[in-house]
Each structure stands twice: as C-alpha cells, then as structure tokens.
Motif scaffolding. Structure first.
Motif, PDB file in Angstrom:
ATOM      1  N   GLU A 187      22.759   8.021  16.116  1.00 37.93           N
ATOM      2  CA  GLU A 187      22.956   9.426  16.459  1.00 37.93           C
ATOM      3  C   GLU A 187      21.888  10.284  15.783  1.00 37.93           C
ATOM      4  OE1 GLU A 187      27.748   9.450  17.274  1.00 37.93           O
ATOM      5  OE2 GLU A 187      26.994  10.481  15.512  1.00 37.93           O
ATOM      6  N   GLU A 235      12.800  15.232  23.908  1.00 39.42           N
ATOM      7  CA  GLU A 235      13.718  14.148  23.559  1.00 39.42           C
ATOM      8  C   GLU A 235      13.945  14.109  22.068  1.00 39.42           C
ATOM      9  OE1 GLU A 235      12.187  10.483  25.754  1.00 39.42           O
ATOM     10  OE2 GLU A 235      13.237   9.652  24.022  1.00 39.42           O
ATOM     11  N   THR A 288      15.678  11.273  19.603  1.00 35.48           N
ATOM     12  CA  THR A 288      16.305   9.955  19.624  1.00 35.48           C
ATOM     13  C   THR A 288      16.249   9.345  18.234  1.00 35.48           C
ATOM     14  OG1 THR A 288      14.182   9.185  20.482  1.00 35.48           O
ATOM     15  CG2 THR A 288      16.001   9.264  22.027  1.00 35.48           C
ATOM     16  N   SER A 318      25.396  21.061  38.385  1.00 35.53           N
ATOM     17  CA  SER A 318      24.303  20.590  37.530  1.00 35.53           C
ATOM     18  C   SER A 318      23.386  21.712  37.056  1.00 35.53           C
ATOM     19  CB  SER A 318      23.464  19.554  38.277  1.00 35.53           C
ATOM     20  OG  SER A 318      22.741  20.191  39.313  1.00 35.53           O
ATOM     21  N   VAL A 371      25.120  24.002  31.962  1.00 39.57           N
ATOM     22  CA  VAL A 371      24.489  24.287  30.666  1.00 39.57           C
ATOM     23  C   VAL A 371      25.317  25.286  29.860  1.00 39.57           C
ATOM     24  CG1 VAL A 371      22.402  25.265  29.613  1.00 39.57           C
ATOM     25  CG2 VAL A 371      22.206  23.752  31.600  1.00 39.57           C
ATOM     26  N   ARG A 376      32.262  22.058  31.247  1.00 42.51           N
ATOM     27  CA  ARG A 376      32.106  20.793  31.968  1.00 42.51           C
ATOM     28  C   ARG A 376      33.445  20.248  32.444  1.00 42.51           C
ATOM     29  NH1 ARG A 376      26.840  18.160  28.913  1.00 42.51           N
ATOM     30  NH2 ARG A 376      25.495  19.910  29.445  1.00 42.51           N
ATOM     31  N   LEU A 411      22.416  24.113  22.741  1.00 44.68           N
ATOM     32  CA  LEU A 411      22.520  22.790  22.127  1.00 44.68           C
ATOM     33  C   LEU A 411      23.972  22.343  22.149  1.00 44.68           C
ATOM     34  CD1 LEU A 411      20.316  23.407  18.945  1.00 44.68           C
ATOM     35  CD2 LEU A 411      19.603  22.541  21.174  1.00 44.68           C
ATOM     36  N   ARG A 412      24.160  21.052  22.329  1.00 42.10           N
ATOM     37  CA  ARG A 412      25.514  20.488  22.249  1.00 42.10           C
ATOM     38  C   ARG A 412      25.564  19.554  21.061  1.00 42.10           C
ATOM     39  NH1 ARG A 412      26.112  22.615  27.207  1.00 42.10           N
ATOM     40  NH2 ARG A 412      28.317  22.829  27.708  1.00 42.10           N
ATOM     41  N   LEU A 428      23.647  16.191  20.395  1.00 39.60           N
ATOM     42  CA  LEU A 428      23.824  15.378  21.594  1.00 39.60           C
ATOM     43  C   LEU A 428      22.843  15.755  22.687  1.00 39.60           C
ATOM     44  CD1 LEU A 428      27.715  15.485  21.987  1.00 39.60           C
ATOM     45  CD2 LEU A 428      26.339  13.601  21.121  1.00 39.60           C
ATOM     46  N   GLU A 429      22.536  17.046  22.774  1.00 40.71           N
ATOM     47  CA  GLU A 429      21.839  17.516  23.965  1.00 40.71           C
ATOM     48  C   GLU A 429      21.171  18.842  23.683  1.00 40.71           C
ATOM     49  OE1 GLU A 429      24.760  17.108  27.412  1.00 40.71           O
ATOM     50  OE2 GLU A 429      23.454  18.751  28.021  1.00 40.71           O
ATOM     51  N   THR A 454      19.456  21.662  26.179  1.00 47.56           N
ATOM     52  CA  THR A 454      19.184  21.949  27.582  1.00 47.56           C
ATOM     53  C   THR A 454      18.942  23.440  27.759  1.00 47.56           C
ATOM     54  OG1 THR A 454      21.580  21.889  27.840  1.00 47.56           O
ATOM     55  CG2 THR A 454      20.371  20.054  28.750  1.00 47.56           C
TER      56      THR A 454
END
Lengths: 372, 372
Positions: free
Chosen positions: A276, A303, A305, B41, B46, B158, B227-228, B302-303, B305
């Motif tokens: 994570e 990205e 990662t 999507s 978002v 979501r 951000l998530r 996690l994300e 976007t």
C-alpha cells in the motif's frame, strides 16, 4: 545459438531476473518454462531502473560494488542483444547520474561516498550548486553541491520488461500463468498440479523465501513507494541525467524517461508483504522532489505504487545451487535491473554445470546459513 | 407506478443527474434510453458527495442555498427509495458536518459564513478548537475553531452510483454505450447512427455545452483534484462527520466513508477539459489534510483523480426546456449529488408538461442568454 540441449528448465518468477534467465536459457537451447501468475507486474514493474553501483556504494559493501560494476559493464551489450532479440527498445539511457545534496549533513554524506570511492580507486567529480545547475537547469536553488557520476546509468524498467518478455517468447519460453507454491528437485508445485523438469530456477523476488526451505527467513520484503510523473505542456523539462541524493537526509531520486516522464523514489519500509502507498510516503517524495526540482510541481502525477525489494542480510543477491536440481537467482534487493546481466551469465554457467566467474562466489547461498 | 406512458425519453449522460432522471422517468412509465459511453465514470465518480448547502452558502447565492436546502430535505426519502428500488445501499451518511478554520483569516471567513446564515435565519453553532476535538478526536491542534452544521450531510458517491444504475436497470432503462455528438428535437446523433425519441434530456455535465447551441459557451469545466484514502490497521480512525474548511485560505474537505475510507478534496482549476492530477494539487491536498488531521499520514493513498465540474456563470444549474423536445438538466457545478432529488422532481414535472415548483425558476435556461 549453441548446440541443442534437451534439459527442461523451469524459472519461477517473471520479474527482470526471471525473464532474463528464461530468455537467455531458451536462446541457449534449453527447453524453458516460466511460472508466474502475472509476469512483469511485481517489484520490477515498480522499480526506478537505476544502474548505479557507484552512487549506491557503501563502506562494507565492496563485493556488491564489484558485482554491480561488472554487471553495469555488460549492460550496453545486454541492451543491444535484447533490442535485437525482441524488436523492442531496451530502455537503456546513458546520460549518467548526479548525486546531489541539500543541507550540510547531506554534503557530508556525499563527501563520505566520494572518499570511499577514492580509496577504492574510483573517482567521481565534485560539483558546486552552480556547476550542477549549469548541467541540469531544472535543479532548484536548494541544491548546494554534488557529484558527477557519468558511468552510473538507468534503464526504463517497463520498456525493458516489455522487451524481455518479447525476447523470451521469441526464444520459445513457455509462460505458465500460475502461482508456484513449492519447489523441489525436479518439480514445481502449483495450486492444483505439478510441473516436472530437470532444473528449477527460483527468481521469485520477495516471495522466494516461501518456495524452498533453504531460502526461508533469508529473504525479506523491503517496501519501496514510488511515483510516476510526466511533464505537462507548460512545465519545465526534466533533467537529462538521473538526479539522486540525500535530501535533508532522506534518499530521493528522480529518474528521467524518454517521454518527459520522471520516476520519483523511493521510500524504504520493512513492513512485511504490504504494497500500500501511504500518505506520508507520497508527501515526503513530493516534498523532496520539489526541493530538488521546483518545477516538478507542474507535472502530472500518473501513478503511485509500491513494490517489495527482496532483501538479504548482507544486501547481496543469492545465486547458486540450493540443492541438486534447484538454483536460486534472487534476493537482488535494490539492484535487480543492475545485476541482471551478471546474474543471467552466472545462471547460464551453472546450468552448464560450470563454475561461474569468481565474483559470483560472494552470492553463494551457503553464506546465508540454515538448511541447505 | 403511475399510468403507462408511451413517450420515449433519451437521457444523454450517465452521471448522478442523468441516472436519477432516467430511473425516475422509467419508474413513472416512460420508455427511457440512457446514452453514455461509460456511465458513472465522470465527475460523479470522482466527487466527494457532500450534501452541504449551508457550509457552502455564499452571499449573493441565496437562490442556490434555497435550492440546495430543499433538495437536501428530499435526500432521506430519495435514499430510501433508491435502496428499495436497487437492493443496494444508497450511501447516505447522516453524521453532519464541521466547518473548521486554522488561522485568523480562516476564522474570519467562518464568521462571515455564520453571519450570512444568521441574517438568513439559519443558525449554526460556533465551537472552539477544544470543543471540536471533543466531537472529533482526530482533529489536530492547528484546528482553532469552527461551526457545527449537523444538517449538512454526505453520500458515498460510488455507492449511490452503483445503486442508481441498478435502479435504472430494474426500472427498464435501456443503456446505449455510445457518445452523443449532437442533440436536436426528436433525435440524438451518435457517431454513426441516430436515436429517435420524443424528448431528450441533456445531463452530460461539462460536456453539455457541445451538444446543443443553447448551451454552447454556457457551461465550462472546472477541474477538481481529489484523493481517496483508507485507514490502515495501525492508524487512528477518521472523523465521523464531514470536516471541511478553509485551511490557510484553501478550501479543503475530508469526507469519511463507511469502510474507514476518506475522500479528500478538492482543488479548483479552470483549465479546460483536463483531468490530469498535478503534483502541486496532491501536495496541497495532503498538506491541508495533515493540518486538519495529522493521523492521516498513516493512511493508504488509494487513488488520485480529477473530475470536471460543469459550471455556469451564476453557479446555478440549468433545468428546463431549451426548445420543444429538448430538456436541460445540467450545469450542477459542485452540487450534482446535493441537487439531484430536486432536479429529478423538476424534470419529471417538465416531462409531464407541468410547471415545476417555483424554486426551479432560478435555473431556467433563458437566464443564460444567447441562442435559445
């Protein structure tokens, strides 16, 4: 190609080492299968791709420096052969490396590295902040001094993986998209079946320890978080060289890619099999990168990662016979891409039942102790 | 269900508004098609999902506040019906909102919001930093004061989208996975074909402007980076309420989700149809979130976007007839989720050729000027 051999070699693990061993063995006439549920998706996919034995030289790790330097020397030819065999670019970049420092303690660390290398007969050039900015105008005013290491290179890890996979396929490697659960002489156990063979090569990175008793507890995962950025139209271009250094004591590197991309790394955490990406990791990487190159604020974050470096107690890889029929080529820690050419050469020698070159002695599995 | 109607309604756009309109129209007996190459999507995917008319109240935007308050009042019933119709959770959370401030200027902004709401007869409770931390122990010491707004809620965008899609499908909505290129009375033009119908509803978010001349140049994209995050095992739990506020003058919000998740937003940039996430955006969001809640450093990222808010000159949506046979239900700026219940009610009234409730007058397309 050498003479036809009929031995069946199964390589467990489709990272840079496993793919390279599989390609080279198949190209040498072995029948080769590669077992990996998702080749080219683990630590090699996440990696920065630095080929930097000098910049990473550390007192007490002279064997690793020798091994890395020898392997780096083989990269240009390895890259050339890879391009030819795959019809794809190898991703090698030859612009060299700058090691930079920001505060007084950082520059002291650079002095230590330079002094250590000088004692070993390797010289690197010291540069002032002004000289560094002349070479790489993207560097910010906080960069106060550094070292030029033109021989330390980098490879676009993802281009290299694409090429390696194509080369392996072209050489006839059979890909088995399953997870290996256990390795023993003459057999690789999968979830519901067994692959029989003459020789197994374990190149499963941080997961290698679970595959064979001789590697149990010998290879631990060291998590590294990494960011991939890309220049936006209005942003300043990235440096042409790899720029790395201690930034207020934290390791940090910016590795440019051909397409305006920059790979930003890397944290180091010993937290088990955890990939994570944390807020703290990203925050620190971004802060350090902005210190090195303020214009990176305008880049796109593509990205975030994390990968697991397969690390050993002495930071050297594990290359050699674990028992008859079972070879290890794993435990490459931060140096999977760097050490791949020499690792593949060593495995090919071992498959021919020859003694590998003297440098490889340092990587012998027996040094790890425990069950052999 | 009401009596069977045979009118064919085509909804263009599968975000929260389009899906809701499609579901409600189909459930009322219309034949409904929804045209979107990838429903759920875009910006709705978002979004943070805040339902916060009071916390976002701004002098001069009284009509938006009335509209938002009315729509918020319908959310509990809307959520209930959505759960029933879909068999999925709606994602509504009723824990309320805290608006916080860090420095003196932030607290002055909170005073302005509280004063403005008081003049409108809406009261919110002022809290000291200590009182805030008593309610939400995760808040850091930099949080110096704030407002409690228990009526401002949030929805897991979501979860809501999953439920809306299921409800639309269950009601018989036909999904057409293509991109609409142009809308005219009785027809939606796709790349290589035309969908004929009785009424078109344009709910295509930031892309609405390209579909019909009456919307051209009236709806502009305002990019928001978000951000998530998710709590890691060893980290402190997130707040139970939405926490938002000016943090050193920058808008910032943390919206908790049921699974230990936190949505962190949001930047605002007018940069056209650009959904790239920038280093500067992520850096600022993380810094502000850490100021509000220091423990978030140990969360997983996690994300990252970006979405495009469909914005109008007066920040009000556009709901009404553009010409006979063509309805607009778009331009919801920051308030797509908040304003969905009242928008769906209005569209249903318009489809029945009735006058929608008086509040909807403020959203009439004619106010935008230009070609109607």
């Amino acid at each position: 190609m050498s003479e036809e051999r009929t031995e069946h070699v199964v390589v467990v693990g489709g990272g840079v080492v496993g793919l390279s061993v599989a390609w080279r063995a198949a190209a040498s006439g072995y029948r080769v299968s590669l077992v990996d549920p998702a080749p080219a998706s683990g630590a090699s996919h996440v990696a920065g791709g630095m080929l930097a034995p000098l910049a990473e030289a550390w007192p007490g790790e002279e064997e690793l420096l020798e091994l890395g330097s020898a392997s780096l020397g083989r990269w240009p030819e390895f890259a050339e052969e890879l391009s030819q065999a795959s019809g794809s670019p190898s991703g090698l970049r030859t612009e060299g490396t700058l090691v930079i420092g920001v505060d007084g303690a950082d520059r002291e660390e650079l002095d230590n590295v330079a002094g250590h290398l000088a004692r070993l007969g390797r010289t690197v050039t010291r540069l002032t902040g002004r000289e560094l900015r002349k070479l790489e105008p993207a560097l910010g005013p906080s960069v106060r001094g550094g070292l030029e290491v033109p021989g330390d290179l980098a490879v676009d890890n993802r281009k290299a993986l694409v090429a390696l996979r194509a080369a392996a396929e072209a050489a006839g490697v059979e890909f088995v998209a399953e997870r290996a659960e256990q390795v023993r002489p003459g057999a690789v156990e999968l979830a519901g079946s067994t692959v029989s063979c003459d020789v197994v090569v374990i190149s499963a990175g941080a997961h290698s320890g679970s595959l064979h008793p001789a590697l149990a507890q010998k290879i631990r995962p060291v998590k590294g978080e990494i960011l991939r950025l890309r220049k936006r139209a209005t942003a300043l271009p990235p440096p042409t060289r790899t720029v790395r250094g201690p930034v207020h004591g934290r390791p940090c590197y910016l590795v440019p890619r051909d397409d305006g991309g920059v790979v930003l790394g890397a944290t180091q955490h010993e937290v088990g099999f955890d990939t994570e990406v944390t807020v703290a990791g990203v925050r620190d990487l971004l802060a350090d990168a902005e210190t090195v190159m303020p214009g990176i604020a305008e880049y796109t974050l593509l990205e975030a990662t994390a990968g697991l470096r397969p690390s050993t107690a002495d930071n050297l890889p594990v290359i050699g016979w674990l028992e008859p029929g079972v070879l290890a080529a794993t435990g490459h820690h931060r140096g999977g891409f760097l050490l791949t050419p020499i690792t593949a050469d060593a495995v090919l020698a071992l498959l021919r039942r020859e003694q590998p070159e003297a440098l490889i002695k340092a990587t012998d599995p027996s040094r790890l102790g425990g069950q052999q």
